[in-house]
Motif scaffolding. Sequence first.
Motif, PDB file in Angstrom:
ATOM      1  N   PHE A  57      29.720 -13.319  -7.018  1.00  0.00           N
ATOM      2  CA  PHE A  57      29.600 -11.926  -6.576  1.00  0.00           C
ATOM      3  C   PHE A  57      28.137 -11.510  -6.496  1.00  0.00           C
ATOM      4  O   PHE A  57      27.706 -10.855  -5.549  1.00  0.00           O
ATOM      5  N   VAL A  60      20.128 -11.797   4.966  1.00  0.00           N
ATOM      6  CA  VAL A  60      20.127 -10.385   5.342  1.00  0.00           C
ATOM      7  C   VAL A  60      19.373 -10.164   6.653  1.00  0.00           C
ATOM      8  O   VAL A  60      19.817  -9.432   7.536  1.00  0.00           O
ATOM      9  N   ARG A 113      23.879 -10.023  -2.664  1.00  0.00           N
ATOM     10  CA  ARG A 113      22.528 -10.127  -2.109  1.00  0.00           C
ATOM     11  C   ARG A 113      22.560 -10.671  -0.687  1.00  0.00           C
ATOM     12  O   ARG A 113      21.571 -11.217  -0.196  1.00  0.00           O
ATOM     13  N   GLY A 114      23.712 -10.579  -0.067  1.00  0.00           N
ATOM     14  CA  GLY A 114      23.803 -10.902   1.351  1.00  0.00           C
ATOM     15  C   GLY A 114      24.127 -12.344   1.674  1.00  0.00           C
ATOM     16  O   GLY A 114      24.222 -12.721   2.838  1.00  0.00           O
ATOM     17  N   ILE A 115      24.294 -13.185   0.651  1.00  0.00           N
ATOM     18  CA  ILE A 115      24.540 -14.608   0.921  1.00  0.00           C
ATOM     19  C   ILE A 115      26.037 -14.811   1.164  1.00  0.00           C
ATOM     20  O   ILE A 115      26.851 -14.514   0.293  1.00  0.00           O
ATOM     21  N   PRO A 116      26.408 -15.296   2.355  1.00  0.00           N
ATOM     22  CA  PRO A 116      27.832 -15.466   2.660  1.00  0.00           C
ATOM     23  C   PRO A 116      28.512 -16.435   1.686  1.00  0.00           C
ATOM     24  O   PRO A 116      27.864 -17.336   1.147  1.00  0.00           O
ATOM     25  N   GLU A 117      29.800 -16.248   1.504  1.00  0.00           N
ATOM     26  CA  GLU A 117      30.516 -16.989   0.466  1.00  0.00           C
ATOM     27  C   GLU A 117      30.338 -18.507   0.509  1.00  0.00           C
ATOM     28  O   GLU A 117      30.040 -19.112  -0.523  1.00  0.00           O
ATOM     29  N   ASP A 175      28.889  -9.568   0.976  1.00  0.00           N
ATOM     30  CA  ASP A 175      27.765  -9.969   1.822  1.00  0.00           C
ATOM     31  C   ASP A 175      27.718  -9.172   3.122  1.00  0.00           C
ATOM     32  O   ASP A 175      26.646  -8.884   3.643  1.00  0.00           O
ATOM     33  N   ALA A 191      23.560 -26.199  -7.841  1.00  0.00           N
ATOM     34  CA  ALA A 191      22.892 -25.880  -9.108  1.00  0.00           C
ATOM     35  C   ALA A 191      23.559 -26.625 -10.255  1.00  0.00           C
ATOM     36  O   ALA A 191      22.901 -27.164 -11.143  1.00  0.00           O
ATOM     37  N   ALA A 216      26.051  -6.033   2.169  1.00  0.00           N
ATOM     38  CA  ALA A 216      24.606  -6.240   2.010  1.00  0.00           C
ATOM     39  C   ALA A 216      23.943  -6.297   3.376  1.00  0.00           C
ATOM     40  O   ALA A 216      22.852  -5.761   3.581  1.00  0.00           O
ATOM     41  N   LEU A 252      25.491 -13.334  -5.906  1.00  0.00           N
ATOM     42  CA  LEU A 252      24.838 -13.916  -4.731  1.00  0.00           C
ATOM     43  C   LEU A 252      25.317 -13.238  -3.450  1.00  0.00           C
ATOM     44  O   LEU A 252      24.532 -12.973  -2.544  1.00  0.00           O
ATOM     45  N   ARG A 253      26.609 -12.948  -3.397  1.00  0.00           N
ATOM     46  CA  ARG A 253      27.139 -12.305  -2.191  1.00  0.00           C
ATOM     47  C   ARG A 253      26.626 -10.880  -2.068  1.00  0.00           C
ATOM     48  O   ARG A 253      26.367 -10.404  -0.959  1.00  0.00           O
ATOM     49  N   GLN A 292      27.991 -20.342   1.616  1.00  0.00           N
ATOM     50  CA  GLN A 292      26.620 -20.677   1.240  1.00  0.00           C
ATOM     51  C   GLN A 292      26.383 -20.391  -0.251  1.00  0.00           C
ATOM     52  O   GLN A 292      25.704 -21.160  -0.933  1.00  0.00           O
ATOM     53  N   GLY A 336      20.121 -23.095 -12.931  1.00  0.00           N
ATOM     54  CA  GLY A 336      20.112 -24.111 -11.869  1.00  0.00           C
ATOM     55  C   GLY A 336      19.764 -23.574 -10.495  1.00  0.00           C
ATOM     56  O   GLY A 336      19.505 -24.348  -9.584  1.00  0.00           O
ATOM     57  N   LEU A 366      25.405 -23.143  -3.065  1.00  0.00           N
ATOM     58  CA  LEU A 366      24.230 -22.965  -3.924  1.00  0.00           C
ATOM     59  C   LEU A 366      24.601 -23.169  -5.393  1.00  0.00           C
ATOM     60  O   LEU A 366      23.883 -23.826  -6.151  1.00  0.00           O
ATOM     61  N   LEU A 367      25.751 -22.641  -5.772  1.00  0.00           N
ATOM     62  CA  LEU A 367      26.180 -22.742  -7.175  1.00  0.00           C
ATOM     63  C   LEU A 367      26.624 -24.167  -7.519  1.00  0.00           C
ATOM     64  O   LEU A 367      26.363 -24.659  -8.618  1.00  0.00           O
TER      65      LEU A 367
END
Lengths: 251, 447
Positions: free
Chosen positions: B397, A108, B402-406, A75, B416, A78, B399-400, B408, A94, B412-413
Motif C-alpha cells: 500500500f 507519477v 506513492r504512485g507505483i502500480p501494483e 496508485d 528486495a 497518486a 508503494l502504491r 511494479q 531491501g 520491487l518487494l
Amino acid sequence: MLEIKNLHVKIADEDTEILKGIDLTLPKGEVHAIMGPNGSGKSTLAYVLAGKPDYEITGGTITWNGEDITGMSPDERAARGIFLAFQYPIEIPGVATMTFLRTSLNAVRKARGEEQLSTPEFMRVVREKADELKVSSDKLKRPLNVGFSGGEKKRQEILQMSLLEPTLCVLDETDSGLDIDALKIVADGVNALRGPERAMLVITHYQRLLNYIVPDKVHVLSNGKIVRTGGKELALELEKSGYAEFGEAAA
Amino acid sequence: MSVEVLKTKAEQGLADQFTAARSGLPGAGNAWAEGLRDAAWETYRSAGLPHRRIEEWKYTDLRALLRDAYPPAPALTEALTRDDISAALGPALAALDCHRLVVVNGQLRLELSDAGGLEGKGELLSLGDALGDPSDWLKQTLAQANPPRNDTVVALNTALMTGGAALRIADNVKLNKPVHIVHMLTSREAASVTTRNVVVVGAGAKVTLLESYVSHGTAPAQRNAVTELVAGDGSRVHHIKFQNENLETAHLTSWMTRLGADVTYDAFQFSLGARLARNQIFVAFAGEGSRSHVSGAVLARGRQHNDTTMVIDHGVPACESREFNKLVLDGSARGIVQCKAIVRKDAQKTDGHQMARALMLSEAAEFDSKPELEIFADDVVCGHGSTSGQVDEEHLFYLRARGIPEPQARALLIAAFIGEAIEKVENESIREAFLNFTGSWLAGEGA
Ligand SMILES: Nc1ncnc2c1ncn2[C@@H]1O[C@H](COP(=O)(O)OP(=O)(O)O)[C@@H](O)[C@H]1O
Ligand SMILES: [Mg+2]
C-alpha cells in the motif's frame, strides 16, 4: 476541489462503522485542519482518501476535481495528485531509498504525461529538496526508512511530497514526534508547497502545528463525525478547553 | 541373496547403464579408479534410488520423480561454439572476467575454455583423463573430501562419472579473477550427464569458484554433478553456484567440502531453472577457527521442485557456521530447505545458526523447512529459524500510495526480499548478474 459527502466507512472485515457521515469541502488553494481526539477517525479518513484496501465505503461519495475517486486504486489516486503523508511511515527493508524515490517519481510523472528524469537531473532534484529538509545524503543511501527515528521518517514523507508535487496533500499528524526545530523545518517544507493549485488537509491532535501552518479552516472530528467547523481561532479555543466536550475522555 | 532392491524402471535403467559402460568408463583398467567405482556401485545397488522413507529424502522422492534413466549424453556431439556458451549463460555472466573452464556433456573441453591464466598457479587436469593415471593429490581427494555416508546419488556419481575439472590451487596463490566452471549439456534427445569436479585449495590461497549449470536447447536432461572441495589452512574460498537449466531438467548436485583451520568459506547457490533440483551441500570442519557461511536464493514457479539439503558437520572446536536461504515460490512450485547441523563432542565453542525464509506468491505453492540440530558438545551456541509469508500488504500500500502500480510495487518487494540473500555474493559482477536474472524472472512473473 475535494468534496466529501455523507461518507460512511467501516473496516472491511468487521461491522463497526468508523466514519459516520462526513461532509467536507476543500477548495484548491486552501489549507484545512482536522483536529480531534485519538480514535475519532482522523487516520481512517486519511487512509480512505488514499485508497487503503482495509476500509470499505458503505455510503456517500468522494470526488477530487469532479471525479469520483472511490473506485480508484492507490496508485491511480497518486497519479491524480493525491498524497498521504503517513502518521506512521513504514520501513521497507531491501528497498533502497533512491530506487524507491526514482520509481515513484517516474511512475507519477509518466501518469501525468511528463518525461522521465535523467539520472543526473533526478539526483540534483533529490539533493536540492533533501538539503532544504535537512535530510543527510547518508539517509538516502539506506533502505527506505530502515532504522530512522520518528522525526527522520516524517521528514522523508515531506521529502517525497515535495518531489512528487501533489495537488491534494493529506498530512496525518506529521507533527507528532517532532521537536520544535524539526517541526519548523517540516512546516517550512509544507508552506513552500502552498499555492493556488494545491489543497491541503492537515490532520493534527495539537494546535501547535497550526502556528506554523496556518489553516484557512479548522474542522473538529469526533466519533466519526465533523462536529464543528470554524476559522483558525477554533484551534486556539480547543487548545484551552481540550477535547473533553468532544469525547476525549473515551480515548 | 537379498530381496530385489532395484525396483523402478529408472533404477533398473541405471543398472543396465553401469553394466554396459563399466569397461569403457574413464579410468577403466586402473585398479584404483575401478575400485572406487565398484565400491560406489555396491552402495547404489544395495539401496537403489533414494525415496521418501529415507529421512533425508522425504520431500524429494527420486523413485517417484525419476521415471526413466536417460542414456548418457555422447561425449562428442555437434560442434558447440563460444557463442552458444555465451547465449546459454546470458550476457551478464558471459561477460564475466574469469578463468573459464567449460565442461560439455561430461568432459572438460579445453579448446572452449580460457584457462591460460591458471598456468603456474597450481594444476588443472581433465578428470576424465586423470582417472586413468591419477596424481597423488587426486588420489588423496577423490571420494574423500567429505563423503556423505550411504548417499546413493553421490555413489551413482562416483560409479558413472565421466569427467570434469580437477583443479589444484597452490599454497598462497591469490586468484584475482573467479574460476568459472561452466557445465553445459547439449543434446537433441533426452540425455543424462554425470560430472565430477575436484578442487584443492592450498594453504593461504584465495579463490572465487563459480559453477554455472546451463542448458543448450530444450531436450529433457538428468544431471548428477558433484564437486569435492578441500580448503587448506588459512584459505579463503567463495563458492558460488548458478543454476538455470531448462525446465525439463532433473538437476542433482552435491557439494562435498572439507575445511582446514582458519578457513573462510562463503558459499552461495542461486537457482532459477530445472524442473527438479536437489542441491546438496555437505560441509565438514576439520580444523579449528574456520567459518562456513552457506546462503542461497531460489526463484521457482510453475511446477518446479527445488530442494536444498545441507549437512554441516562440526568435528572440531571454535568454528562458526551460518545457513541463510531465501525462496520465492509462485504457481504450484515447491521449495524445501533442510539443514542438519552436527556438533560433535569435541566441537566446543561452536557457533551455528540457520535461517530459511520463503515468500509465497500463490496459494498453491508449498514450502517445507526442516532444521535439525544434533549437539553432543555442551559449550555451544546454536539456533535456527524459518518463516514463510506473503508480500506485506502494508508495504504494498505504501508503494502504491506513492504512485507505483501494483505489479511494479510487488516486483520491487520481491526483489528486495531475494536481494537480501543475493547481497551475500561478494563478487560485484556476479552479484549484479544475479540481480539482473532476478529482474528478468520477475518481468516474466505470472507467465
Ligand atoms: N484497520 C483497522 N482495524 C481495526 N480498527 C481500526 C482500524 N483502523 C481504525 N480502527 C479503529 O477505528 C477508530 C478510529 O481510528 P483512527 O482513524 O486511527 O483514529 P485517529 O487517527 O483519529 O486516532 C479507532 O477506534 C480504531 O481502533
Ligand atoms: Mg491517527
